[in-house]
Scaffold this motif. Structure first.
Motif, PDB file in Angstrom:
ATOM      1  N   ALA A  39      -2.302  -6.467  -1.193  1.00  0.00           N
ATOM      2  CA  ALA A  39      -2.771  -7.181  -0.036  1.00  0.00           C
ATOM      3  C   ALA A  39      -2.356  -6.585   1.165  1.00  0.00           C
ATOM      4  CB  ALA A  39      -1.902  -8.490  -0.124  1.00  0.00           C
ATOM      5  N   PRO A  40      -2.882  -6.990   2.406  1.00  0.00           N
ATOM      6  CA  PRO A  40      -2.491  -6.437   3.511  1.00  0.00           C
ATOM      7  C   PRO A  40      -1.133  -7.009   4.087  1.00  0.00           C
ATOM      8  CG  PRO A  40      -4.198  -8.037   3.766  1.00  0.00           C
ATOM      9  CD  PRO A  40      -4.165  -7.940   2.361  1.00  0.00           C
ATOM     10  N   GLY A  41      -0.274  -6.067   5.104  1.00  0.00           N
ATOM     11  CA  GLY A  41       0.634  -6.701   5.462  1.00  0.00           C
ATOM     12  C   GLY A  41       0.770  -7.797   6.311  1.00  0.00           C
ATOM     13  N   LYS A  42       1.832  -8.438   6.404  1.00  0.00           N
ATOM     14  CA  LYS A  42       2.220  -9.793   7.181  1.00  0.00           C
ATOM     15  C   LYS A  42       2.394  -9.511   8.462  1.00  0.00           C
ATOM     16  CE  LYS A  42       1.316 -12.264   3.445  1.00  0.00           C
ATOM     17  NZ  LYS A  42      -0.312 -12.746   3.179  1.00  0.00           N
ATOM     18  N   ARG A  43       2.552  -8.312   9.002  1.00  0.00           N
ATOM     19  CA  ARG A  43       2.966  -8.058  10.283  1.00  0.00           C
ATOM     20  C   ARG A  43       4.326  -8.648  10.979  1.00  0.00           C
ATOM     21  NH1 ARG A  43      -1.959  -6.744   8.148  1.00  0.00           N
ATOM     22  NH2 ARG A  43      -3.187  -5.387   9.823  1.00  0.00           N
ATOM     23  N   ARG A  44       5.314  -8.643   9.881  1.00  0.00           N
ATOM     24  CA  ARG A  44       6.760  -9.129  10.183  1.00  0.00           C
ATOM     25  C   ARG A  44       7.367  -8.152  11.029  1.00  0.00           C
ATOM     26  NH1 ARG A  44       6.514 -11.163   4.874  1.00  0.00           N
ATOM     27  NH2 ARG A  44       5.668 -12.881   4.703  1.00  0.00           N
ATOM     28  N   GLY A  45       8.590  -8.594  11.459  1.00  0.00           N
ATOM     29  CA  GLY A  45       9.364  -7.712  12.349  1.00  0.00           C
ATOM     30  C   GLY A  45       9.384  -7.888  13.711  1.00  0.00           C
ATOM     31  N   ILE A  46      10.004  -7.192  14.632  1.00  0.00           N
ATOM     32  CA  ILE A  46      10.364  -7.834  16.095  1.00  0.00           C
ATOM     33  C   ILE A  46       9.184  -7.165  16.838  1.00  0.00           C
ATOM     34  CG2 ILE A  46      11.743  -6.975  18.044  1.00  0.00           C
ATOM     35  CD1 ILE A  46      13.868  -6.391  16.105  1.00  0.00           C
ATOM     36  N   LYS A  47       8.968  -8.419  17.863  1.00  0.00           N
ATOM     37  CA  LYS A  47       7.418  -8.171  18.624  1.00  0.00           C
ATOM     38  C   LYS A  47       7.851  -7.966  20.079  1.00  0.00           C
ATOM     39  CE  LYS A  47       5.187  -9.426  14.995  1.00  0.00           C
ATOM     40  NZ  LYS A  47       4.656  -8.344  14.242  1.00  0.00           N
TER      41      LYS A  47
END
Length: 142
Positions: free
Chosen positions: A39-47
């Motif tokens: 599955a594609p990544g959820k784009r979590r982390g510091i923005k």
């Protein structure tokens, strides 16, 4: 007569050939019902980084578990993401964690470690508002 009108008057319709076109009877390619891979990544982390300018309601961090906590002028969404409540500059600090176990997220994350919570330091996100510029001019009233 201009060059353009000469060209337009000398144009003749082109002769087309009647040719039969054979269309595909089956769809080419694989099925999208069972895609391969992961599955594609959820784009979590510091923005937004420390010291950057943010507007109101801009996302500072996306997280699945509580890794960073909201500080001054920062709210926490129901999915754990941190967002700015006011426009300003981002400040990221490391502070001693004093949990409030009445909150749902705190109880969910640290409920099993209630007795041993001394000397725990966590990362906090703060939004420091920009000082307001003077927009009005003082006028003497006679």
């Amino acid at each position: 007569m201009s060059l353009l009108t000469q060209i337009l008057t000398n144009l003749q319709p082109c002769k087309t050939l009647n040719s039969a076109v054979r269309w595909a009877s089956k769809k080419a390619g694989g099925s999208s019902r069972n895609p391969k891979g992961h599955a594609p990544g959820k784009r979590r982390g510091i923005k937004t980084q420390d010291g950057s300018k943010v507007t109101q309601s801009s996302i500072l961090l996306r997280q699945l578990h509580i890794r960073c906590h909201p500080g001054l002028n920062v709210g926490m969404g129901k999915d754990g993401s941190l967002y700015a409540l006011q426009p300003g500059r981002v400040l990221i600090t490391c502070e001693k964690f004093e949990p409030n176990f009445d909150k749902y997220w705190t109880n969910k994350a640290y409920g099993s470690r209630k007795e041993n919570m001394n000397n725990v330091y966590k990362k906090y996100f703060h939004v420091i508002p920009e000082p307001l510029e003077p927009k009005f001019k003082l006028v003497d009233v006679i």
